[in-house]
Write a protein that holds these residues in place. Sequence first.
Motif, PDB file in Angstrom:
ATOM      1  N   THR A   1      -4.613   9.383   5.567  1.00  0.00           N
ATOM      2  CA  THR A   1      -5.469   8.720   4.578  1.00  0.00           C
ATOM      3  C   THR A   1      -5.913   7.335   5.023  1.00  0.00           C
ATOM      4  O   THR A   1      -6.840   6.773   4.435  1.00  0.00           O
ATOM      5  CB  THR A   1      -4.749   8.612   3.222  1.00  0.00           C
ATOM      6  OG1 THR A   1      -3.533   7.865   3.373  1.00  0.00           O
ATOM      7  CG2 THR A   1      -4.437   9.990   2.661  1.00  0.00           C
ATOM      8  N   GLY A   2      -5.269   6.767   6.038  1.00  0.00           N
ATOM      9  CA  GLY A   2      -5.675   5.462   6.537  1.00  0.00           C
ATOM     10  C   GLY A   2      -4.645   4.381   6.285  1.00  0.00           C
ATOM     11  O   GLY A   2      -3.647   4.590   5.596  1.00  0.00           O
ATOM     12  N   CYS A   3      -4.894   3.206   6.870  1.00  0.00           N
ATOM     13  CA  CYS A   3      -4.001   2.051   6.709  1.00  0.00           C
ATOM     14  C   CYS A   3      -4.817   0.852   6.238  1.00  0.00           C
ATOM     15  O   CYS A   3      -5.292   0.050   7.052  1.00  0.00           O
ATOM     16  CB  CYS A   3      -3.286   1.730   8.026  1.00  0.00           C
ATOM     17  SG  CYS A   3      -2.188   0.290   7.921  1.00  0.00           S
TER      18      CYS A   3
ATOM     19  N   ALA B   1       0.974   9.166   2.746  1.00  0.00           N
ATOM     20  CA  ALA B   1       0.071  10.323   2.759  1.00  0.00           C
ATOM     21  C   ALA B   1      -0.644  10.353   4.104  1.00  0.00           C
ATOM     22  O   ALA B   1      -1.717   9.759   4.254  1.00  0.00           O
ATOM     23  CB  ALA B   1      -0.935  10.236   1.615  1.00  0.00           C
TER      24      ALA B   1
ATOM     25  N   TYR C   1       0.831  -1.206   0.000  1.00  0.00           N
ATOM     26  CA  TYR C   1       0.000   0.000   0.000  1.00  0.00           C
ATOM     27  C   TYR C   1       0.865   1.254   0.000  1.00  0.00           C
ATOM     28  O   TYR C   1       0.489   2.274  -0.583  1.00  0.00           O
ATOM     29  CB  TYR C   1      -0.950  -0.023   1.199  1.00  0.00           C
ATOM     30  CG  TYR C   1      -1.871  -1.216   1.169  1.00  0.00           C
ATOM     31  CD1 TYR C   1      -2.982  -1.241   0.338  1.00  0.00           C
ATOM     32  CD2 TYR C   1      -1.595  -2.341   1.938  1.00  0.00           C
ATOM     33  CE1 TYR C   1      -3.814  -2.347   0.282  1.00  0.00           C
ATOM     34  CE2 TYR C   1      -2.423  -3.458   1.891  1.00  0.00           C
ATOM     35  CZ  TYR C   1      -3.526  -3.455   1.052  1.00  0.00           C
ATOM     36  OH  TYR C   1      -4.347  -4.569   0.988  1.00  0.00           O
TER      37      TYR C   1
ATOM     38  N   GLN D   1      -3.442   3.795  -3.726  1.00  0.00           N
ATOM     39  CA  GLN D   1      -4.020   3.313  -2.479  1.00  0.00           C
ATOM     40  C   GLN D   1      -3.788   4.323  -1.351  1.00  0.00           C
ATOM     41  O   GLN D   1      -2.854   5.124  -1.391  1.00  0.00           O
ATOM     42  CB  GLN D   1      -3.358   1.982  -2.077  1.00  0.00           C
ATOM     43  CG  GLN D   1      -3.518   0.870  -3.081  1.00  0.00           C
ATOM     44  CD  GLN D   1      -4.888   0.230  -3.022  1.00  0.00           C
ATOM     45  OE1 GLN D   1      -5.612   0.359  -2.033  1.00  0.00           O
ATOM     46  NE2 GLN D   1      -5.263  -0.460  -4.080  1.00  0.00           N
ATOM     47  N   ALA D   2      -4.638   4.275  -0.344  1.00  0.00           N
ATOM     48  CA  ALA D   2      -4.406   5.061   0.870  1.00  0.00           C
ATOM     49  C   ALA D   2      -3.210   4.498   1.619  1.00  0.00           C
ATOM     50  O   ALA D   2      -2.932   3.295   1.554  1.00  0.00           O
ATOM     51  CB  ALA D   2      -5.644   5.023   1.762  1.00  0.00           C
ATOM     52  N   CYS D   3      -2.500   5.363   2.341  1.00  0.00           N
ATOM     53  CA  CYS D   3      -1.367   4.916   3.152  1.00  0.00           C
ATOM     54  C   CYS D   3      -0.924   6.051   4.062  1.00  0.00           C
ATOM     55  O   CYS D   3      -0.487   7.097   3.579  1.00  0.00           O
ATOM     56  CB  CYS D   3      -0.194   4.461   2.283  1.00  0.00           C
ATOM     57  SG  CYS D   3       1.306   4.111   3.227  1.00  0.00           S
ATOM     58  N   ASN D   4      -1.029   5.854   5.360  1.00  0.00           N
ATOM     59  CA  ASN D   4      -0.635   6.890   6.308  1.00  0.00           C
ATOM     60  C   ASN D   4       0.856   7.199   6.253  1.00  0.00           C
ATOM     61  O   ASN D   4       1.267   8.318   6.584  1.00  0.00           O
ATOM     62  CB  ASN D   4      -0.997   6.456   7.735  1.00  0.00           C
ATOM     63  CG  ASN D   4      -2.478   6.554   8.011  1.00  0.00           C
ATOM     64  OD1 ASN D   4      -3.149   7.463   7.532  1.00  0.00           O
ATOM     65  ND2 ASN D   4      -2.997   5.613   8.786  1.00  0.00           N
TER      66      ASN D   4
ATOM     67  N   THR E   1       0.594   4.242  -5.301  1.00  0.00           N
ATOM     68  CA  THR E   1       0.072   5.591  -5.081  1.00  0.00           C
ATOM     69  C   THR E   1      -1.437   5.700  -5.321  1.00  0.00           C
ATOM     70  O   THR E   1      -2.037   6.731  -5.017  1.00  0.00           O
ATOM     71  CB  THR E   1       0.796   6.603  -5.972  1.00  0.00           C
ATOM     72  OG1 THR E   1       0.658   6.210  -7.350  1.00  0.00           O
ATOM     73  CG2 THR E   1       2.275   6.686  -5.621  1.00  0.00           C
TER      74      THR E   1
END
Length: 330
Positions: free
Chosen positions: A136-138, A133, A121, A127-130, A125
């Motif tokens: 944005t979530g995990c 970014a 993840y 996908q969301a990824c804390n 790019t």
Amino acid sequence: MREFAYHEAADVQGAVATLSKDPEAVFIAGGTNLVDLMKLGVATPGALVDVARLPLHDVTELPDGTLRIGAMVRNSDLAAHPEVRRRYPMLSQALLAGASGQLRNMATTGGNLLQRTRCRYFQDTSQACNKRAPGTGCPARDGEHRNLAILGASESCVATHPSDMAVALAALGAVVHVSNPGGDRRIAADELHRLPGERPERDTVLDRGDLITAVDLPPLDTARNSAYRKARDRASYAFATGSVAAALTIDNGMIEGVRLAWGAVAHKPWRAHLAEEALLGGPATREAFLAAADAELAAAEPLRDNAFKIQLIRNMTAATLGALAEGQDR
């Protein structure tokens, strides 16, 4: 890949000064991780400060027996160094277990420490990824996490640190030398990397402008009887599903010295302090090795698909320490 400026550093002071003037600049040495991230669009630096030619390519022994490794020493050269093989075999084995021969010929000591997670993840790019970014979530927590963390994770991130070398350095009590515009400082190798907490985008305790210049290996007699074992999904060119760096000395059947660190189980190389404390002064038996691993793994919080790592690390720890104990008894 976006356009970027390029600067070739002539000395350490010039390198950190150049980086400090440009908020979009990053250091590059071998580029074996950074260039991949740039191709994926994960890293988008506005400028590269090339430090590969800085005079940091030597391995030298200091008067007190410390072995100082320049940050630009290539992984292949470090793995083959006679003093590393003789005094710190776990480090040589860890380096040889990583990547491929071609990559080891390019990768540097400093760069190896700073490589970023291979969580799918983080690298995608879309996908969301804390970590990539923040906020944005995990998605890994409920998604693909088979090879992610079982120790020290948070709601924000369950990524694992990918370096084999860093696990050995944590076990050995290495010290990392860092330079920045304000001066120099020293950081214990097992304190260089961070657990994710609520700031998973920060892999290390380094500040902007910090440049790793060297790594010191202390004169450690226990390290002469040491080993690195790595479990992976294929025989070569694969990241660990679990790894163990261990060193052991025994006197009359009792453990006199022990060093233990695990890889691929946390956001950082995991120094197994509780297991070391449980073992020190006790018998060098398989039962003791398993009990010590259990004491450390009591804090594990596996996800749906990675609970197998608990038994994997438990068995690998006992097997590695058992082999070291048997070798010393001969």
